[in-house]
Write an enzyme that holds these catalytic residues in place. Structure first.
Site, short mmCIF file in Angstrom:
data_model
loop_
_atom_site.label_atom_id
_atom_site.label_comp_id
_atom_site.label_asym_id
_atom_site.label_seq_id
_atom_site.Cartn_x
_atom_site.Cartn_y
_atom_site.Cartn_z
N ASP A 130 -54.41 -50.71 -43.35
CA ASP A 130 -53.90 -50.78 -44.60
C ASP A 130 -52.87 -49.94 -44.89
O ASP A 130 -52.64 -48.98 -43.96
CB ASP A 130 -55.16 -50.24 -45.69
CG ASP A 130 -54.80 -50.39 -47.17
OD1 ASP A 130 -54.72 -51.52 -47.59
OD2 ASP A 130 -54.20 -49.14 -47.50
N GLU A 141 -50.06 -47.68 -47.43
CA GLU A 141 -49.75 -47.28 -49.19
C GLU A 141 -48.09 -47.24 -49.08
O GLU A 141 -47.63 -46.89 -47.90
CB GLU A 141 -50.26 -45.90 -49.25
CG GLU A 141 -51.77 -45.76 -49.22
CD GLU A 141 -52.48 -46.61 -50.32
OE1 GLU A 141 -51.86 -46.95 -51.08
OE2 GLU A 141 -53.71 -47.10 -49.89
N HIS A 151 -57.65 -46.13 -52.64
CA HIS A 151 -56.08 -46.20 -52.53
C HIS A 151 -55.53 -45.24 -51.42
O HIS A 151 -54.32 -44.92 -51.62
CB HIS A 151 -55.60 -45.98 -54.00
CG HIS A 151 -55.94 -47.36 -54.89
ND1 HIS A 151 -55.62 -48.32 -54.42
CD2 HIS A 151 -56.76 -47.23 -55.75
CE1 HIS A 151 -56.04 -49.14 -55.52
NE2 HIS A 151 -56.46 -48.63 -56.35
N ASP A 195 -59.36 -47.11 -47.21
CA ASP A 195 -59.25 -48.70 -47.31
C ASP A 195 -59.47 -49.42 -46.14
O ASP A 195 -60.15 -50.46 -46.09
CB ASP A 195 -57.93 -48.95 -48.06
CG ASP A 195 -57.89 -48.57 -49.48
OD1 ASP A 195 -58.98 -47.53 -49.96
OD2 ASP A 195 -56.87 -48.83 -50.48
#
Length: 572
Positions: free
Chosen positions: A30, A32, A171, A176
């Site tokens: 994942d 960000e 998040h 995640d």
């Protein structure tokens, strides 16, 4: 014994069984980011978990300095602030370790298109090759497995709660990724009950596939597992589509299992009644045969050029004061090929401006040379560079300069255009300079491409060899820019007897008109790219293969122009 069971499905061969899911290494990751648009500097955090057989093998987590401010709404969502990234590494330092971590694995992400697009953009922006791994999207998998009445939403937080994930999404990248691992395992349990037990079956299961599409898998059963070209044929035996493959059987099977998501291709598969194949010695022969078969059959579902000889060229008109004209039929002394009329026209205008050729279509006779060479100039209605010419003799240096450039003997017009570009920049006419730079760069590339293609197409016979990666060689016999024969010498087989056999059996090619001697521009381009690959060697040629040096020294200038254009795009 009949290889079919009671269900009527064909028994898979051993090499088609695939990789069991329990033995597959997955890397669930994942990201960000600073926003929704992929770019080389948009990642702020990476989290990844490597699993196999339900066991965690390792984790990868790091913050990343994007080199740009983080929007306030992103800070509010993720909690990642500018201060947290003060001593974080840049993405170009993180990529080597991440690429090593995911090596040989199947990538998994929730809404994988988003995360993969950012990683691909980061790799492209920093000179790393994206490995193109198999990717599984847990959103798509969940939509296939979990009905809407059971899941009100397919967001990661909703699925994690529904499927009992031990980690709640926050998040933040690693949290995640850990939540996505639990979601993945729960989804794999469900598809296992549906008979999906291998990676290949999982990839095939993800798209929506109709029963009629699956029932056509038998069309691939008799195809060889060899490189070559395949032809889908319709109800009237017409060719619907032509393609190439390293493994014909495996590639054609993918059309019937949902790996193909293009709407027009699904429509083609629905019409298909038969699949023919042409085995080829190697991928180069397959690519050339594909071009020729598309040109011969003009399949309605192929988008590649169905008129390989229909290109555009620019050449001097035959009159006292010549101008550059865009033409379709190649002849000696023309420049090209160009893919479109617009590209040819832009190149003609740029070259005319650089050399001083006129650009109007006014017919001029030598008798008008006593004053100005053109009635429009006499009336003061022409501002072209040629307007001040007083005679054919005054005009001829411009014609000679263009002729020398097309022949590859001198790049005078290009130097003049570059000098004009420098004057525009010095005068701070930056927008005009940028347009002139882009037009000149397109012209330089076109001239260089024309010279390379013409040089290859002028050789009566060229024999080249490329390593096959297993200790053997792949051979190509090229005559006047066309592939005349192809073959291979496997490891341990003496190569030169194979070469002599291929030369003796090669197609006879007679030269045609124009700079390419009748060869199709696309075919010459394919051969040039193959010859430029690392490791390719020239076995022999009928005469030395040499390219004109007129634009050879412009590679550095083209790199500078491309860099300036990329910088403008990044700042706009």
């Amino acid at each position: 014994m009949d290889p079919r069971g009671r269900t009527g499905q064909a028994q898979l061969a051993f090499d088609e069984l695939g990789t069991p899911l329990r033995d597959t290494t997955f890397v669930v990751f994942d990201l960000e980011t600073t926003g929704t648009k992929p770019g080389p500097h948009g990642i702020t955090e990476i989290g990844a978990v490597k699993v196999r057989g339900g066991q965690v093998l390792g984790e990868f987590a790091t913050l990343v300095d994007p080199g740009a401010p983080i929007p306030p709404q992103i800070v509010s969502l993720t909690g990642i602030t500018q201060a947290m990234l003060y001593d974080a590494p840049r993405i170009d330092r993180v990529l080597p370790a991440f690429l090593e971590f995911i090596g040989g694995s199947v990538l998994v992400a929730h809404n994988s298109g988003f995360d993969v697009s950012f990683m691909r953009a980061a790799c492209e922006g920093h000179g790393y090759a994206w490995p193109k791994p198999t990717v599984v999207c847990t959103v798509r998998l969940a939509r296939r497995v979990i009905p809407r009445e059971e899941a009100r939403s397919y967001r990661l937080s909703s699925l994690a709660m529904l499927l009992g994930s031990r980690t709640r999404p926050t998040h933040r990248a690693l949290d995640d990724a850990r939540a996505t691992v639990d979601v993945l395992h729960a989804l794999l349990e469900r598809v296992g009950n549906l008979g999906v037990h291998t990676v290949e079956e999982l990839v095939d299961y993800l798209p929506e596939v109709t029963g009629a599409q699956r029932r056509k898998r038998h069309l691939a059963h008799d195809l060889p597992s060899r490189p070559g070209v395949y032809l889908f044929r319709g109800p009237g035996d017409e060719v619907l589509y032509v393609g190439t493959a390293k493994d014909l059987r495996r590639r054609v099977r993918q059309y019937f299992t949902g790996s193909e998501s293009r709407g027009r291709i699904r429509e083609m598969v629905a019409l298909a009644e038969r699949v023919d194949s042409v085995e080829c010695a190697h991928s180069l022969e397959a690519e050339i045969r594909e071009l020729r078969l598309i040109a011969a059959h003009r399949p309605m579902y192929n988008r590649r050029s169905k008129n390989p000889h229909h290109a555009w060229w620019i050449g001097l008109t035959e009159e006292a004061f010549p101008r550059l004209s865009v033409i379709r039929a190649p002849r000696p002394g023309v420049l090209g090929p160009f893919r479109s009329q617009a590209d040819a026209r832009t190149a003609a205008d740029t070259l005319a401006g650089a050399s001083g050729l006129r650009t109007c279509t006014q017919r001029i006779s030598p008798t008008s040379a006593s004053g100005t060479p053109c009635v429009l100039a006499e009336l003061g209605r022409c501002g072209a560079p040629c307007a001040g010419r007083q005679s054919v003799e005054d005009y001829s240096p411009a014609v000679d300069a263009v002729t020398e450039l097309i022949a590859g003997r001198d790049a005078g017009p290009l130097r003049g255009a570059a000098a004009y570009l420098a004057r525009l920049a010095e005068g701070q006419h930056f927008e005009q300079a940028a347009r002139h730079r882009d037009d000149l760069a397109a012209l330089v590339r076109a001239v260089g491409r024309a010279h390379r293609q013409a040089a290859l197409a002028s050789i009566t016979e060229l024999v080249a060899a490329s390593p096959d990666g297993a200790g053997g060689w792949e051979f190509a016999i090229i005559r006047y820019g066309r592939l005349a024969s192809a073959g291979v010498a496997r490891r341990g087989v003496p190569p030169m007897p194979i070469v002599e056999h291929l030369v003796a059996a090669a197609e006879t090619v007679l030269p045609g008109p124009g700079p390419l001697h009748g060869a199709a521009p696309e075919e010459v381009g394919v051969l040039l790219r193959w010859l430029a690959r690392p490791g390719v060697r020239l076995v022999r040629t009928s005469r030395p293969w040499a390219e004109p040096a007129a634009v050879a020294g412009w590679a550095g200038w083209l790199d500078l122009a491309a860099g300036a254009r990329s910088l403008e795009r990044a700042t706009n």
